[in-house]
Design an enzyme around this catalytic site. Sequence first.
Site, PDB file in Angstrom:
ATOM      1  N   PRO A  30      50.413  60.553  92.241  1.00 56.59           N
ATOM      2  CG  PRO A  30      51.244  62.498  91.337  1.00 56.59           C
ATOM      3  CD  PRO A  30      50.264  61.415  91.078  1.00 56.59           C
ATOM      4  CD  GLU A  31      46.898  58.672  97.165  1.00 58.78           C
ATOM      5  OE1 GLU A  31      46.392  58.915  98.269  1.00 58.78           O
ATOM      6  OE2 GLU A  31      46.890  57.542  96.659  1.00 58.78           O
TER       7      GLU A  31
END
Length: 277
Positions: free
Chosen positions: A2-3
Amino acid sequence: MPELPEVEIVRRSLIPLVQGRRVVSVSTSGVPLRRAVDAAAWGACQGEVLAGISRRGKYLIMALGSRAAVLHLGMSGRLLVHPAGRPAPPHTHLEVGFAGGRLLRLVDPRRFGLALVMASEEVITWPGLAALGVDPLEGDLEGDLEGALARLAGSRVAVRNALLDQRVVAGLGNIYANEALARAGIRPTTPVGRLSAPRRMRLAAAVRETLSAALAAGGTTLADGGFVDAQGDVGYFAVALRVYGRAGQPCLDCGSPIRRLVLAGRSAYYCPRCQLR
DNA sequence: AAGCCAACCTGGACGC
DNA sequence: TGCGTCCAGGTTGGCT
């Protein structure tokens, strides 16, 4: 996994499911993540209402009365909301039960994530958050980010590595750092301190465009299905990736094969023709 | 003192 | 089928 866009999508998907509800149970796996999950501190959150969920970079902050929970999903973390009674998936390390029967589960096979509880006034000074650079979705991104890049004048760090430095920009990860550089026509290896002001502006704009496009598409779920929101829904930005994970495949603009190289131990992708210097 | 790099983990994909 | 190798959305501490 996850960014920033994925974390933001998780945040938004959590709000209608658990915000405003009271915590009625907490349990932990006892297995440490990046750091130990403090069962007593989490247990003390029982009885509190989850008043709000905010985000800084890749961190989520949950307001729980006089306390705050700080969560990070690391590489493989998911936050899932399940109905009461559903069996916990493997690698569930934290489970928060809410009044009304919903369970918030932190599932993290690789255990690079983080789940801390602290007094709410500590959050601002907590080093992990205090050190973060500009958040690309807040304020005047182009001005702020361009300024942050300008402050690296003289640095010979590869611009891809500078974009991954959370003290510079908070929230970019390897996918979007590479994608933003592709959009800006800048090679990942270019020393960040040697970018001209117009190219810094172009990069700042490309970061914003990349992140908003990813957000609009619901984030990037790669072929392994790693990223999902709190309801288990995937994102559709993977089909829009220009360079990430496309080594050997043709550039969408010029047809040249995309190249992969390793920078600071992590893959960088670029088009050798569209991304000069 | 800036800037690499291994380490932390599991699991999936691939080659033989 | 199985086994070994490589790779992965992140961060950090230790080394040069």
